[in-house]
Design a protein around this motif. Structure first.
Motif, PDB file in Angstrom:
ATOM      1  N   ASN A   9       2.065   6.567  -6.986  1.00 25.76           N
ATOM      2  CA  ASN A   9       1.084   7.525  -7.345  1.00 25.76           C
ATOM      3  C   ASN A   9       1.502   8.951  -7.224  1.00 25.76           C
ATOM      4  O   ASN A   9       1.345   9.764  -8.224  1.00 25.76           O
ATOM      5  CB  ASN A   9      -0.094   7.098  -6.783  1.00 25.76           C
ATOM      6  CG  ASN A   9      -1.304   7.679  -7.311  1.00 25.76           C
ATOM      7  OD1 ASN A   9      -1.684   7.754  -8.758  1.00 25.76           O
ATOM      8  ND2 ASN A   9      -2.130   8.569  -6.694  1.00 25.76           N
TER       9      ASN A   9
ATOM     10  N   ALA B  37      -5.987   1.535  -2.328  1.00 29.95           N
ATOM     11  CA  ALA B  37      -4.903   2.153  -2.807  1.00 29.95           C
ATOM     12  C   ALA B  37      -4.858   1.851  -4.248  1.00 29.95           C
ATOM     13  O   ALA B  37      -4.557   2.750  -5.189  1.00 29.95           O
ATOM     14  CB  ALA B  37      -3.519   1.688  -1.912  1.00 29.95           C
TER      15      ALA B  37
ATOM     16  N   THR C 164       0.653  -1.387   0.148  1.00 28.28           N
ATOM     17  CA  THR C 164      -0.091   0.066  -0.066  1.00 28.28           C
ATOM     18  C   THR C 164       0.836   1.280   0.055  1.00 28.28           C
ATOM     19  O   THR C 164       0.611   2.272  -0.875  1.00 28.28           O
ATOM     20  CB  THR C 164      -0.924   0.208   1.067  1.00 28.28           C
ATOM     21  OG1 THR C 164      -1.743  -1.213   1.284  1.00 28.28           O
ATOM     22  CG2 THR C 164      -1.911   1.190   1.148  1.00 28.28           C
ATOM     23  N   ARG C 165       1.848   1.192   0.831  1.00 32.95           N
ATOM     24  CA  ARG C 165       2.703   2.398   1.094  1.00 32.95           C
ATOM     25  C   ARG C 165       3.337   2.421  -0.372  1.00 32.95           C
ATOM     26  O   ARG C 165       3.632   3.824  -0.893  1.00 32.95           O
ATOM     27  CB  ARG C 165       3.875   2.334   2.047  1.00 32.95           C
ATOM     28  CG  ARG C 165       3.182   2.574   3.534  1.00 32.95           C
ATOM     29  CD  ARG C 165       4.161   2.650   4.352  1.00 32.95           C
ATOM     30  NE  ARG C 165       4.834   1.283   4.840  1.00 32.95           N
ATOM     31  CZ  ARG C 165       4.474   0.571   5.605  1.00 32.95           C
ATOM     32  NH1 ARG C 165       3.565   1.003   6.461  1.00 32.95           N
ATOM     33  NH2 ARG C 165       5.092  -0.611   5.740  1.00 32.95           N
TER      34      ARG C 165
ATOM     35  N   LYS D 164       0.872   3.943  -3.031  1.00 32.16           N
ATOM     36  CA  LYS D 164       0.743   5.525  -2.800  1.00 32.16           C
ATOM     37  C   LYS D 164       2.125   6.420  -3.393  1.00 32.16           C
ATOM     38  O   LYS D 164       2.073   7.418  -3.687  1.00 32.16           O
ATOM     39  CB  LYS D 164       0.496   5.840  -1.367  1.00 32.16           C
ATOM     40  CG  LYS D 164      -0.753   5.155  -1.057  1.00 32.16           C
ATOM     41  CD  LYS D 164      -1.265   5.515   0.285  1.00 32.16           C
ATOM     42  CE  LYS D 164      -2.733   5.090   0.557  1.00 32.16           C
ATOM     43  NZ  LYS D 164      -2.885   5.193   2.179  1.00 32.16           N
TER      44      LYS D 164
ATOM     45  N   THR E 131      -5.348   4.762  -7.537  1.00 35.58           N
ATOM     46  CA  THR E 131      -4.169   5.162  -8.109  1.00 35.58           C
ATOM     47  C   THR E 131      -4.562   5.557  -9.392  1.00 35.58           C
ATOM     48  O   THR E 131      -5.315   5.099 -10.031  1.00 35.58           O
ATOM     49  CB  THR E 131      -3.149   3.975  -8.152  1.00 35.58           C
ATOM     50  OG1 THR E 131      -1.986   4.537  -8.448  1.00 35.58           O
ATOM     51  CG2 THR E 131      -3.502   3.093  -8.942  1.00 35.58           C
TER      52      THR E 131
END
Length: 203
Positions: free
Chosen positions: A56, A92, A49-50, A53, A96
């Motif tokens: 993105n 996420a 997830t990190r 992000k 994106t």
């Protein structure tokens, strides 16, 4: 070819980092079956997830290389937040704005394919290597299910044939679930083409 790995000290079930392929930069997220079989744990989901992000935020295309049996189940991971971590990962991916490519290297079972930006999250394309397995359930789960069925052997055989047919890569291509089957030697070329087309204005 260059690769800068991020998050090397945790959640080794997935490898994340930045790569340059023919002068184009992309984020790479790849399952690592050498660590816990590539199963997705809460921390694995948070790492993905990190990274998504981050890509993105800097408008970097992401290449997902899938080889996972899916999410870990059980009370321990439930206590550690597997449901919320999985939901955050799916959110996420859904939110994106960057182009995404998914290549199934060996297997993608249950929701594991979705966790690697598979069908349903509208990646630019999904490809698979010959012999890759994509299914709702892995072969062991299917075998256990068939053993529990109280049916004549001919009916069981018919069900098994149907499952096998609808899980074949050729069938998935025909149904539009996969964009194609590529050879291992074509992976780099496929990624390069994806990056060139997306960065130069989309396909």
């Amino acid at each position: 070819k260059q690769f800068l790995e991020l998050g090397t000290d945790f959640a080794g079930e997935v490898v994340t980092g930045f790569s340059r392929i023919r002068g184009r930069t992309a984020g790479i997220a790849a399952n690592n079956p050498k660590v816990n079989g590539g199963v997705l744990f809460p921390e694995t989901c948070r790492k993905l997830t990190r990274f998504i992000k981050l890509c993105n935020a800097f408008n970097l295309p992401i290449v997902f290389l899938a080889d996972t049996p899916g999410f870990m189940i059980g009370k321990d991971v439930e206590k550690k937040g597997i449901v919320s971590a999985g939901a955050a990962l799916f959110t996420a991916i859904a939110k994106t704005r960057v182009p995404r490519l998914c290549i199934v290297l060996r297997r993608a079972y249950t929701a594991g394919l979705y966790a690697m930006s598979g069908s349903g999250f509208q990646p630019v394309a999904i490809y698979a290597l010959p012999g890759a397995s994509i299914a709702v359930y892995g072969p062991e789960a299917v075998a256990r299910f068939m053993d529990r069925l109280d049916l004549p052997s001919d009916q069981k055989n018919e069900i098994e044939r149907k499952i096998e047919k609808e899980s074949s890569l050729e069938f998935l291509v025909e149904q539009g679930f996969l964009n194609g089957i590529i050879e291992p030697g074509q992976v780099r070329e496929t990624i390069a083409d994806f990056l060139n087309k997306e960065i130069d204005g989309g396909i």
